[in-house]
Design a protein around this motif. Structure first.
Motif, PDB file in Angstrom:
ATOM      1  N   LEU A  22       8.454  27.500  -8.101  1.00 14.77           N
ATOM      2  CA  LEU A  22       8.150  26.305  -8.093  1.00 14.77           C
ATOM      3  C   LEU A  22       9.140  25.238  -8.782  1.00 14.77           C
ATOM      4  O   LEU A  22       9.364  24.089  -8.440  1.00 14.77           O
ATOM      5  CB  LEU A  22       6.712  25.995  -8.790  1.00 14.77           C
ATOM      6  N   ASN A  23       9.718  26.083  -9.809  1.00 12.39           N
ATOM      7  CA  ASN A  23      10.712  25.478 -10.639  1.00 12.39           C
ATOM      8  C   ASN A  23      12.049  25.176  -9.740  1.00 12.39           C
ATOM      9  O   ASN A  23      12.680  24.149  -9.933  1.00 12.39           O
ATOM     10  CB  ASN A  23      11.282  26.236 -11.887  1.00 12.39           C
TER      11      ASN A  23
ATOM     12  N   GLU B  58      14.221  17.036  -6.971  1.00 13.86           N
ATOM     13  CA  GLU B  58      15.043  16.185  -8.063  1.00 13.86           C
ATOM     14  C   GLU B  58      16.287  15.721  -7.361  1.00 13.86           C
ATOM     15  O   GLU B  58      16.748  14.527  -7.159  1.00 13.86           O
ATOM     16  CB  GLU B  58      15.011  16.678  -9.357  1.00 13.86           C
ATOM     17  N   LYS B  59      16.886  16.764  -7.003  1.00 14.27           N
ATOM     18  CA  LYS B  59      18.240  16.562  -6.436  1.00 14.27           C
ATOM     19  C   LYS B  59      18.240  15.686  -5.233  1.00 14.27           C
ATOM     20  O   LYS B  59      19.231  14.780  -4.766  1.00 14.27           O
ATOM     21  CB  LYS B  59      18.838  18.133  -6.013  1.00 14.27           C
TER      22      LYS B  59
ATOM     23  N   ASP C 292      19.152  10.040  -6.355  1.00 15.35           N
ATOM     24  CA  ASP C 292      19.906   8.552  -6.207  1.00 15.35           C
ATOM     25  C   ASP C 292      19.104   7.662  -5.121  1.00 15.35           C
ATOM     26  O   ASP C 292      19.665   6.402  -4.633  1.00 15.35           O
ATOM     27  CB  ASP C 292      21.309   8.959  -5.353  1.00 15.35           C
ATOM     28  N   SER C 293      17.660   7.760  -4.912  1.00 11.82           N
ATOM     29  CA  SER C 293      16.853   7.166  -4.065  1.00 11.82           C
ATOM     30  C   SER C 293      17.016   5.640  -4.550  1.00 11.82           C
ATOM     31  O   SER C 293      16.974   5.135  -5.870  1.00 11.82           O
ATOM     32  CB  SER C 293      15.687   7.472  -3.905  1.00 11.82           C
ATOM     33  N   LYS C 294      17.051   4.601  -3.499  1.00  9.70           N
ATOM     34  CA  LYS C 294      16.968   3.373  -3.875  1.00  9.70           C
ATOM     35  C   LYS C 294      15.792   2.656  -3.292  1.00  9.70           C
ATOM     36  O   LYS C 294      15.321   1.453  -3.573  1.00  9.70           O
ATOM     37  CB  LYS C 294      18.329   2.488  -3.141  1.00  9.70           C
TER      38      LYS C 294
ATOM     39  N   LEU D 247       6.643  19.143   1.578  1.00 15.62           N
ATOM     40  CA  LEU D 247       5.446  18.401   1.017  1.00 15.62           C
ATOM     41  C   LEU D 247       5.605  17.291  -0.105  1.00 15.62           C
ATOM     42  O   LEU D 247       5.136  16.357  -0.032  1.00 15.62           O
ATOM     43  CB  LEU D 247       4.038  19.280   0.667  1.00 15.62           C
ATOM     44  N   ALA D 248       6.443  17.775  -1.060  1.00 10.79           N
ATOM     45  CA  ALA D 248       6.617  16.864  -2.210  1.00 10.79           C
ATOM     46  C   ALA D 248       7.516  15.619  -1.634  1.00 10.79           C
ATOM     47  O   ALA D 248       6.950  14.554  -2.239  1.00 10.79           O
ATOM     48  CB  ALA D 248       7.210  17.534  -3.282  1.00 10.79           C
ATOM     49  N   VAL D 249       8.646  16.085  -0.971  1.00 10.92           N
ATOM     50  CA  VAL D 249       9.250  14.912  -0.176  1.00 10.92           C
ATOM     51  C   VAL D 249       8.366  14.047   0.480  1.00 10.92           C
ATOM     52  O   VAL D 249       8.447  12.994   0.435  1.00 10.92           O
ATOM     53  CB  VAL D 249      10.427  15.383   0.335  1.00 10.92           C
TER      54      VAL D 249
END
Length: 393
Positions: free
Chosen positions: A14-15, A22-23, A27-29, A134-136
């Protein structure tokens, strides 16, 4: 006791997944933590989970039969009172509202949850990929608002990296593979597509044109946000209780960073992403690509909707790679579809990113529908109007 998956602890995996997410999103706008924070949160203990509605590569979708809010939380006393269907479908719903409206008109369940399936917990890499996808998906669905994209109504109260995370979606009542089977059965029953007479023939054709148009509008909207969908196929197209098209499953979606665009208008992105049958050749070959990879995928799906046949049926992987990816073979268009549509598909079939934009595709499909319809339907099909209607949903 901490569960192990393969040789690794679940906590470790999970980590790893958290670091990858996060990676992918740092850089998402367009991703918006504040918008995400506004999405209602539920504990799994507040939900009564019903039957399995569907399974994908990593996740399972199950029906939500009942929502019972925990004591001490919002008990629903301040819930909205409107039962208007437009209101229910298009306005952000709070916990109390969802609990009161879990069942539609006393018979149909409104919501479903999507979570990592047990089968994905048997292999470390598969599990990490499942958690990441799923997180994305949750992060993208928190910010997208379009009438032809599935709505995420809520999510699990904790973050996606504790092992039993879920997102809550509007329930779908049909999916494209089932719809294609119905159309094919209709075709085999003797109701040949181009032997039908008058309005019956025209209505059947306009029905499929309109579905293609709705899918195209959803993709055009995503591209306007610099989101590349990358997994267009029948399995990811559904229909809600009203029969409206809904694109779902955003696990492979990618936000394009315009600062990294190459001279030819493409990007260095992960290759071999999506379903091979619908994958653009440049993606399959690991070359650079851009949003027109979705245009290619749409053209193959569009051909399938028009022909009611599976593209490249009977091809194995080796045949597909040789004939389609490297050899340039494409499905044969039917002249009876009309010169403009055949030309459109041909321009989308090319094996390089010089394809029409999805906005151009939308405009041509809308023109075709308006020509064939008995009345002017620009207002009905106006994606900007539909998007505005659901801007808060």
């Amino acid at each position: 006791m901490t569960e192990t998956i393969g040789e690794f602890s679940e906590g470790h995996l999970l980590n790893v997944a958290k670091g990858l997410v996060e990676k992918k999103t740092k850089d998402s706008k367009i991703l918006d933590a504040e918008l995400e924070s506004r999405i209602p949160k539920f504990d799994v203990g507040e939900l009564s989970i019903g039957r399995v509605l569907g399974r994908g590569g990593f996740c399972v979708v199950k029906e939500v039969n009942k929502i019972v809010l925990q004591k001490g939380g919002d008990d629903g006393s301040g819930a909205r009172k409107s039962d208007d269907e437009h209101y229910i479908h298009n306005i952000v719903q709070d916990r109390a509202f969802m609990a009161q409206h879990c069942i539609r008109q006393g018979k149909d369940f409104r919501y479903a949850i999507k979570t990592v399936q047990d089968a994905s917990r048997k292999d470390p890499q598969v599990y990490v990929n499942a958690v990441v996808d799923l997180a994305v998906e949750a992060r993208f669905l928190a910010i997208v608002r379009h009438p032809n994209i599935i709505k995420m109504r809520a999510m699990e109260a904790r973050d996606p990296f504790h092992g039993r995370y879920f997102i809550m979606l509007d329930k779908l009542y049909d999916i494209m593979p089932q719809r294609l089977k119905k159309w094919k059965s209709r075709k085999k029953s003797g109701l040949k597509l181009f032997d039908m007479k008058g309005k019956k023939k025209q209505a059947f054709w306009v029905e499929r044109l309109t579905i293609a148009y709705d899918i195209a509008c959803a993709l055009s909207y995503l591209h306007g946000l610099s989101i590349l969908y990358r997994d267009l196929k029948p399995d990811n197209i559904g229909f809600d209780v009203r029969g409206d098209v809904k694109i779902f499953d955003f696990g492979l979606a990618k936000e394009l960073d315009e600062s990294k665009i190459l001279e030819d208008g493409t990007y260095n992105l992960t290759g071999d992403t999506g379903s091979l049958r619908y994958m653009a050749p440049e993606v399959a070959l690991g070359k650079t690509y851009n949003e027109t990879a979705d245009t290619y995928s749409f053209s193959i799906l569009c051909w399938q909707i028009f022909a009611i046949e599976t593209p490249y049926e009977g091809y194995n992987v080796a045949m597909f790679e040789k004939s389609v990816i490297k050899g340039g073979r494409r499905p044969k268009v039917n002249d009876k579809w009309g010169e403009k549509l055949c030309s459109l598909l041909g321009s989308c079939f090319v094996d390089n990113p010089k394809r029409p934009s999805m906005l151009d595709v939308c405009e041509l499909l809308r023109e075709e529908i308006n020509i064939l319809s008995d009345e002017e339907i620009v207002d009905i099909l106006d994606t900007s109007r539909k998007s505005q209607m659901s801007a808060n949903g």
